[in-house]
Design a protein around this motif. Structure first.
Motif, PDB file in Angstrom:
ATOM      1  N   ILE A  52       0.852  -1.192   0.000  1.00 30.72           N
ATOM      2  CA  ILE A  52       0.000   0.000   0.000  1.00 30.72           C
ATOM      3  C   ILE A  52       0.886   1.239   0.000  1.00 30.72           C
ATOM      4  CG2 ILE A  52      -1.740   1.276   1.289  1.00 30.72           C
ATOM      5  CD1 ILE A  52      -2.839  -1.374   2.252  1.00 30.72           C
ATOM      6  N   THR A  53       0.674   2.072  -0.979  1.00 34.84           N
ATOM      7  CA  THR A  53       1.441   3.309  -1.144  1.00 34.84           C
ATOM      8  C   THR A  53       0.668   4.479  -0.518  1.00 34.84           C
ATOM      9  OG1 THR A  53       0.418   3.764  -3.278  1.00 34.84           O
ATOM     10  CG2 THR A  53       2.442   2.443  -3.300  1.00 34.84           C
ATOM     11  N   PRO A  54       1.330   5.631  -0.356  1.00 35.24           N
ATOM     12  CA  PRO A  54       0.648   6.781   0.252  1.00 35.24           C
ATOM     13  C   PRO A  54      -0.613   7.216  -0.508  1.00 35.24           C
ATOM     14  CG  PRO A  54       3.003   7.168   0.205  1.00 35.24           C
ATOM     15  CD  PRO A  54       2.755   5.904  -0.580  1.00 35.24           C
ATOM     16  N   GLN A  55      -0.637   6.997  -1.813  1.00 38.82           N
ATOM     17  CA  GLN A  55      -1.786   7.434  -2.610  1.00 38.82           C
ATOM     18  C   GLN A  55      -2.966   6.460  -2.524  1.00 38.82           C
ATOM     19  OE1 GLN A  55       1.275   6.741  -3.974  1.00 38.82           O
ATOM     20  NE2 GLN A  55       2.115   8.805  -4.004  1.00 38.82           N
ATOM     21  N   ASP A  56      -2.739   5.294  -2.005  1.00 41.25           N
ATOM     22  CA  ASP A  56      -3.752   4.245  -1.961  1.00 41.25           C
ATOM     23  C   ASP A  56      -4.808   4.585  -0.912  1.00 41.25           C
ATOM     24  OD1 ASP A  56      -5.172   1.801  -1.592  1.00 41.25           O
ATOM     25  OD2 ASP A  56      -3.427   0.679  -2.306  1.00 41.25           O
ATOM     26  N   ARG A  58      -6.827   2.759   0.517  1.00 43.10           N
ATOM     27  CA  ARG A  58      -6.931   1.736   1.554  1.00 43.10           C
ATOM     28  C   ARG A  58      -6.068   2.063   2.772  1.00 43.10           C
ATOM     29  NH1 ARG A  58      -5.622  -3.362  -2.119  1.00 43.10           N
ATOM     30  NH2 ARG A  58      -4.026  -1.866  -2.726  1.00 43.10           N
ATOM     31  N   LYS A  59      -5.079   2.916   2.585  1.00 43.41           N
ATOM     32  CA  LYS A  59      -4.189   3.266   3.697  1.00 43.41           C
ATOM     33  C   LYS A  59      -4.972   3.927   4.829  1.00 43.41           C
ATOM     34  CE  LYS A  59       0.019   5.775   4.792  1.00 43.41           C
ATOM     35  NZ  LYS A  59       1.126   6.569   4.287  1.00 43.41           N
ATOM     36  N   LEU A  60      -5.801   4.885   4.507  1.00 44.09           N
ATOM     37  CA  LEU A  60      -6.586   5.572   5.539  1.00 44.09           C
ATOM     38  C   LEU A  60      -7.632   4.647   6.144  1.00 44.09           C
ATOM     39  CD1 LEU A  60      -7.003   9.123   3.986  1.00 44.09           C
ATOM     40  CD2 LEU A  60      -5.405   8.368   5.753  1.00 44.09           C
ATOM     41  N   LYS A  61      -8.216   3.791   5.327  1.00 47.47           N
ATOM     42  CA  LYS A  61      -9.190   2.827   5.844  1.00 47.47           C
ATOM     43  C   LYS A  61      -8.525   1.864   6.827  1.00 47.47           C
ATOM     44  CE  LYS A  61     -12.262   3.012   1.882  1.00 47.47           C
ATOM     45  NZ  LYS A  61     -12.830   2.284   0.734  1.00 47.47           N
ATOM     46  N   LEU A  62      -7.323   1.451   6.497  1.00 48.46           N
ATOM     47  CA  LEU A  62      -6.573   0.559   7.384  1.00 48.46           C
ATOM     48  C   LEU A  62      -6.225   1.283   8.686  1.00 48.46           C
ATOM     49  CD1 LEU A  62      -5.289  -2.238   7.636  1.00 48.46           C
ATOM     50  CD2 LEU A  62      -3.237  -1.304   6.591  1.00 48.46           C
ATOM     51  N   LYS A  70      -2.181   6.497  13.519  1.00 50.24           N
ATOM     52  CA  LYS A  70      -1.241   7.580  13.182  1.00 50.24           C
ATOM     53  C   LYS A  70       0.076   7.015  12.652  1.00 50.24           C
ATOM     54  CE  LYS A  70      -3.822  11.028  14.178  1.00 50.24           C
ATOM     55  NZ  LYS A  70      -4.447  11.754  13.090  1.00 50.24           N
ATOM     56  N   ILE A  71       0.508   5.887  13.188  1.00 51.08           N
ATOM     57  CA  ILE A  71       1.728   5.244  12.695  1.00 51.08           C
ATOM     58  C   ILE A  71       1.523   4.805  11.253  1.00 51.08           C
ATOM     59  CG2 ILE A  71       3.265   3.266  12.975  1.00 51.08           C
ATOM     60  CD1 ILE A  71       2.634   3.429  16.013  1.00 51.08           C
ATOM     61  N   ILE A  72       0.379   4.221  10.987  1.00 49.32           N
ATOM     62  CA  ILE A  72       0.065   3.775   9.626  1.00 49.32           C
ATOM     63  C   ILE A  72       0.004   4.960   8.679  1.00 49.32           C
ATOM     64  CG2 ILE A  72      -1.781   2.768   8.211  1.00 49.32           C
ATOM     65  CD1 ILE A  72      -2.292   0.849  10.578  1.00 49.32           C
ATOM     66  N   GLU A  73      -0.623   6.031   9.098  1.00 50.39           N
ATOM     67  CA  GLU A  73      -0.751   7.220   8.245  1.00 50.39           C
ATOM     68  C   GLU A  73       0.610   7.808   7.883  1.00 50.39           C
ATOM     69  OE1 GLU A  73      -3.334  10.011  10.183  1.00 50.39           O
ATOM     70  OE2 GLU A  73      -5.029   8.620  10.148  1.00 50.39           O
ATOM     71  N   LEU A  78       3.293   0.528   3.159  1.00 46.61           N
ATOM     72  CA  LEU A  78       2.813  -0.516   4.057  1.00 46.61           C
ATOM     73  C   LEU A  78       2.859  -1.841   3.313  1.00 46.61           C
ATOM     74  CD1 LEU A  78      -0.410   1.241   5.399  1.00 46.61           C
ATOM     75  CD2 LEU A  78       1.776   1.045   6.575  1.00 46.61           C
ATOM     76  N   ILE A  79       3.305  -2.858   3.984  1.00 45.58           N
ATOM     77  CA  ILE A  79       3.216  -4.210   3.438  1.00 45.58           C
ATOM     78  C   ILE A  79       2.276  -4.963   4.358  1.00 45.58           C
ATOM     79  CG2 ILE A  79       4.421  -6.339   2.866  1.00 45.58           C
ATOM     80  CD1 ILE A  79       6.929  -4.649   2.353  1.00 45.58           C
TER      81      ILE A  79
END
Length: 102
Positions: A52-56, A58-62, A70-73, A78-79
């Motif tokens: 998952i790249t910053p533009q994806d 799904r990143k915010l949903k995750l 906040k760590i994920i953001e 992300l793998i």
């Protein structure tokens, strides 16, 4: 060789702060390849990777799914490691295999 392995084990750290340094596709492929070589029962390799790249979106949903959002953001890449229930043969062993992969 054992000294090198022990040094790596003892110096392992969980990282929660990330730089915005670019991560190349080659680096990501190398990480995925290392995970792919983890041991698994019957060599079934029940893991599946999602990068998952910053533009994806799904990143915010995750990030919303955990108190560590906040760590994920802040992470540049992300793998996500998932288990493929269709290839599982033993719940305990397959979850242990995924742990080894990660």
């Amino acid at each position: 060789m054992i000294d090198v392995v022990m040094k790596i084990i003892k110096e392992r750290r969980s990282i929660r702060r990330f730089t915005q340094e670019e991560i190349s596709k080659e680096q990501i492929k190398t990480i995925l390849e290392a995970g792919r070589w983890a041991p698994s029962g019957l060599n079934n390799q029940p893991w599946r990777f999602v990068v998952i790249t910053p533009q994806d979106e799904r990143k915010l949903k995750l990030a919303e799914c955990t108190k560590y959002g906040k760590i994920i953001e802040r992470a540049n890449i992300l793998i996500v490691v998932l288990i493929d229930k269709d290839v599982m043969y033993n719940t305990t062993k397959d979850h242990q295999a995924i742990g080894a992969c990660i």
